[in-house]
Design a protein around this motif. Structure first.
Motif, PDB file in Angstrom:
ATOM      1  N   ASN A   1       0.937  -1.189  -0.050  1.00 54.11           N
ATOM      2  CA  ASN A   1      -0.010   0.098   0.050  1.00 54.11           C
ATOM      3  C   ASN A   1       0.866   1.072  -0.015  1.00 54.11           C
ATOM      4  N   SER A   2       0.191   2.189  -0.321  1.00 55.82           N
ATOM      5  CA  SER A   2       0.793   3.658  -0.338  1.00 55.82           C
ATOM      6  C   SER A   2       2.404   3.463  -1.052  1.00 55.82           C
ATOM      7  N   LEU A   3       2.063   3.138  -2.288  1.00 56.18           N
ATOM      8  CA  LEU A   3       3.286   2.785  -2.968  1.00 56.18           C
ATOM      9  C   LEU A   3       4.016   4.029  -3.531  1.00 56.18           C
ATOM     10  N   LYS A   4       5.398   4.058  -3.561  1.00 54.63           N
ATOM     11  CA  LYS A   4       6.288   5.240  -3.840  1.00 54.63           C
ATOM     12  C   LYS A   4       7.046   4.554  -5.243  1.00 54.63           C
ATOM     13  N   PRO A   5       7.460   5.846  -5.892  1.00 54.12           N
ATOM     14  CA  PRO A   5       8.401   5.368  -6.932  1.00 54.12           C
ATOM     15  C   PRO A   5       9.619   4.549  -6.777  1.00 54.12           C
ATOM     16  N   GLU A   6      10.231   4.886  -5.536  1.00 51.10           N
ATOM     17  CA  GLU A   6      11.303   4.241  -4.955  1.00 51.10           C
ATOM     18  C   GLU A   6      11.106   2.756  -4.806  1.00 51.10           C
ATOM     19  N   ASP A   7       9.610   2.338  -4.929  1.00 53.56           N
ATOM     20  CA  ASP A   7       9.387   0.839  -4.776  1.00 53.56           C
ATOM     21  C   ASP A   7       9.474   0.041  -5.949  1.00 53.56           C
ATOM     22  N   THR A   8       9.756   0.911  -7.048  1.00 50.63           N
ATOM     23  CA  THR A   8       9.780   0.198  -8.431  1.00 50.63           C
ATOM     24  C   THR A   8      10.941  -0.646  -8.381  1.00 50.63           C
ATOM     25  N   GLY A   9      10.576  -1.819  -9.044  1.00 53.08           N
ATOM     26  CA  GLY A   9      11.762  -3.145  -9.272  1.00 53.08           C
ATOM     27  C   GLY A   9      11.174  -4.326  -9.591  1.00 53.08           C
ATOM     28  N   MET A  10      12.113  -5.149  -9.818  1.00 52.77           N
ATOM     29  CA  MET A  10      11.471  -6.576  -9.940  1.00 52.77           C
ATOM     30  C   MET A  10      11.471  -7.401  -8.556  1.00 52.77           C
ATOM     31  N   TYR A  11      10.288  -7.715  -8.239  1.00 55.06           N
ATOM     32  CA  TYR A  11       9.988  -8.405  -6.993  1.00 55.06           C
ATOM     33  C   TYR A  11      10.292  -9.891  -6.902  1.00 55.06           C
ATOM     34  N   TYR A  12      10.989 -10.350  -6.392  1.00 58.20           N
ATOM     35  CA  TYR A  12      11.134 -11.781  -6.225  1.00 58.20           C
ATOM     36  C   TYR A  12      10.764 -12.483  -4.802  1.00 58.20           C
ATOM     37  N   CYS A  13      10.354 -13.713  -4.886  1.00 56.89           N
ATOM     38  CA  CYS A  13      10.301 -14.602  -3.650  1.00 56.89           C
ATOM     39  C   CYS A  13      11.090 -15.498  -3.480  1.00 56.89           C
ATOM     40  N   ALA A  14      11.793 -15.775  -2.389  1.00 60.85           N
ATOM     41  CA  ALA A  14      12.842 -16.653  -2.242  1.00 60.85           C
ATOM     42  C   ALA A  14      12.215 -17.715  -1.050  1.00 60.85           C
ATOM     43  N   ALA A  15      12.833 -18.970  -1.020  1.00 58.16           N
ATOM     44  CA  ALA A  15      12.305 -19.676   0.021  1.00 58.16           C
ATOM     45  C   ALA A  15      13.391 -20.619   0.306  1.00 58.16           C
ATOM     46  N   VAL A  16      13.593 -21.274   1.615  1.00 59.33           N
ATOM     47  CA  VAL A  16      14.214 -22.266   2.145  1.00 59.33           C
ATOM     48  C   VAL A  16      15.784 -21.762   2.271  1.00 59.33           C
ATOM     49  N   CYS A  17      15.888 -21.374   3.824  1.00 57.03           N
ATOM     50  CA  CYS A  17      17.040 -20.823   4.014  1.00 57.03           C
ATOM     51  C   CYS A  17      18.208 -22.083   4.147  1.00 57.03           C
ATOM     52  N   GLU A  18      19.135 -21.943   3.539  1.00 56.84           N
ATOM     53  CA  GLU A  18      20.341 -22.952   3.496  1.00 56.84           C
ATOM     54  C   GLU A  18      21.189 -22.881   4.781  1.00 56.84           C
ATOM     55  N   VAL A  19      21.334 -21.792   4.879  1.00 60.87           N
ATOM     56  CA  VAL A  19      22.404 -21.408   6.050  1.00 60.87           C
ATOM     57  C   VAL A  19      21.880 -20.281   7.093  1.00 60.87           C
ATOM     58  N   ARG A  20      22.586 -20.085   8.296  1.00 58.35           N
ATOM     59  CA  ARG A  20      21.964 -19.152   9.195  1.00 58.35           C
ATOM     60  C   ARG A  20      22.162 -17.907   8.860  1.00 58.35           C
ATOM     61  N   GLY A  21      21.636 -16.863   8.767  1.00 60.78           N
ATOM     62  CA  GLY A  21      22.009 -15.441   8.356  1.00 60.78           C
ATOM     63  C   GLY A  21      20.945 -14.597   8.708  1.00 60.78           C
ATOM     64  N   ALA A  22      21.137 -13.268   8.513  1.00 57.18           N
ATOM     65  CA  ALA A  22      20.024 -12.392   8.435  1.00 57.18           C
ATOM     66  C   ALA A  22      19.017 -12.702   7.200  1.00 57.18           C
ATOM     67  N   TRP A  23      17.807 -12.484   7.288  1.00 58.39           N
ATOM     68  CA  TRP A  23      16.926 -12.927   6.471  1.00 58.39           C
ATOM     69  C   TRP A  23      16.940 -12.067   5.317  1.00 58.39           C
ATOM     70  N   TYR A  24      17.459 -11.014   5.313  1.00 58.94           N
ATOM     71  CA  TYR A  24      17.571  -9.862   4.272  1.00 58.94           C
ATOM     72  C   TYR A  24      18.937 -10.018   3.308  1.00 58.94           C
TER      73      TYR A  24
END
Length: 125
Positions: free
Chosen positions: A84-107
């Motif tokens: 919601n409340s989308l901004k021009p800086e939200d523009t981009g290709m959006y991907y989903c990713a799944a199954v964390c192979e190793v520990r680490g920050a989610w981002y």
């Protein structure tokens, strides 16, 4: 074989909304991590939202907190990203990713084993 298929992208004006979907198939775990990333041309892939499938934990990038919400429909093996409340800086290709192979920050993109093909979001001012 794990497949992630995103949909729901499009072009909207600033202030508008979109809902992205990521349908997962072939995942055998009952609990696993899933995240949304985005990438604008010439920029690095950025973590947007995180959810634990089967656990319910969520987290968001500061830039989208209060505007984006992740939800899941376990019966459909689908995760949604309400934007919601989308901004021009939200523009981009959006991907989903799944199954964390190793520990680490989610981002951190490298911790994810599977990726979708992406769906384009364009926000005009």
């Amino acid at each position: 074989q794990v497949q992630l298929v995103e949909s729901g992208g499009g072009a909207v004006q600033a202030g508008g909304s979109l809902r992205l979907s990521c349908k997962a198939s072939g995942v055998t775990y009952s609990r696993y991590c899933m995240a949304w990333f985005r990438q604008a041309p010439g920029q690095e892939r950025e973590g947007v939202a995180y959810v634990t499938i089967g656990g319910g934990s969520t987290d968001y990038a500061d830039s989208v907190k209060g505007r984006f919400t992740s939800s899941q429909d376990n019966a459909k093996n689908t995760v949604y990203l309400q934007m919601n409340s989308l901004k021009p800086e939200d523009t981009g290709m959006y991907y989903c990713a799944a199954v964390c192979e190793v520990r680490g920050a989610w981002y951190v993109p490298s911790i994810y084993k599977h990726w979708g093909q992406g769906t384009q979001v364009t926000v005009s001012s």
